[in-house]
Design a protein around this motif. Structure first.
Motif, short mmCIF file in Angstrom:
data_model
loop_
_atom_site.label_atom_id
_atom_site.label_comp_id
_atom_site.label_asym_id
_atom_site.label_seq_id
_atom_site.Cartn_x
_atom_site.Cartn_y
_atom_site.Cartn_z
N UNK A 46 0.84 -1.20 0.00
CA UNK A 46 0.00 0.00 0.00
C UNK A 46 0.87 1.24 0.00
N UNK A 47 0.26 2.36 -0.33
CA UNK A 47 0.98 3.64 -0.34
C UNK A 47 0.46 4.52 0.78
N UNK A 48 1.37 5.30 1.36
CA UNK A 48 1.02 6.15 2.50
C UNK A 48 1.56 7.54 2.27
N UNK A 49 0.72 8.53 2.55
CA UNK A 49 1.17 9.92 2.54
C UNK A 49 1.42 10.32 3.99
N UNK A 59 1.00 4.43 11.07
CA UNK A 59 -0.24 4.21 10.30
C UNK A 59 -0.37 2.76 9.86
N UNK A 60 0.75 2.18 9.43
CA UNK A 60 0.71 0.77 9.00
C UNK A 60 0.35 -0.12 10.19
N UNK A 63 -3.30 0.17 10.77
CA UNK A 63 -4.05 -0.53 9.72
C UNK A 63 -4.01 -2.04 9.93
#
Lengths: 84, 84
Positions: A46-49, A59-60, A63
């Protein structure tokens, strides 16, 4: 900054993995009886800003805990890298 | 000798990944709209009895092509290490 996370989610070692067991059996049929103990989990990208890597990691982690992994049956690990 | 293979099987980049799309949507609901482009594949671990790493690699290659990955829709990569 944009980050990319690579997440592995595997069934706990102590648990039976019926899907893996079935695939282990199939290895015989394709002439590869040397392959045993197949275990099947999920691979998620996945991509994260995020402003920095620490925030992206957090955040990961959230999640995985809240959505991606079932901690009763699965364990997870991940790595976060700067996206190209 | 006993080897362990770690295999990642992911849907091709060019293909839609409906499961991943659904999870991307769910990220909004758990308060992580910064996470996008989730893609979900398989992570497979297995054990191999082989004389050397070259033979182990060959067996994993065969297993991926014949059984584990659907090459029309998925691509795979793997690493083989000596089992502890």
């Amino acid at each position: 900054m944009k980050f990319e996370a690579l997440i592995n989610i595997m069934p706990h070692k102590a648990l039976l993995d019926p899907q893996g067991k079935a695939v282990t059996g199939s290895m015989q049929n394709i002439g590869l009886p040397q392959i045993t103990n197949v275990r099947i989990g999920k691979r998620i990208t996945l991509e994260i800003e995020a402003v920095d890597e620490a925030e992206a990691n957090e955040m990961v982690e959230t999640a995985c805990k809240k959505l991606l992994a079932n901690l009763i049956m699965e364990s997870y690990d991940y790595s976060v890298v700067v996206a190209k």
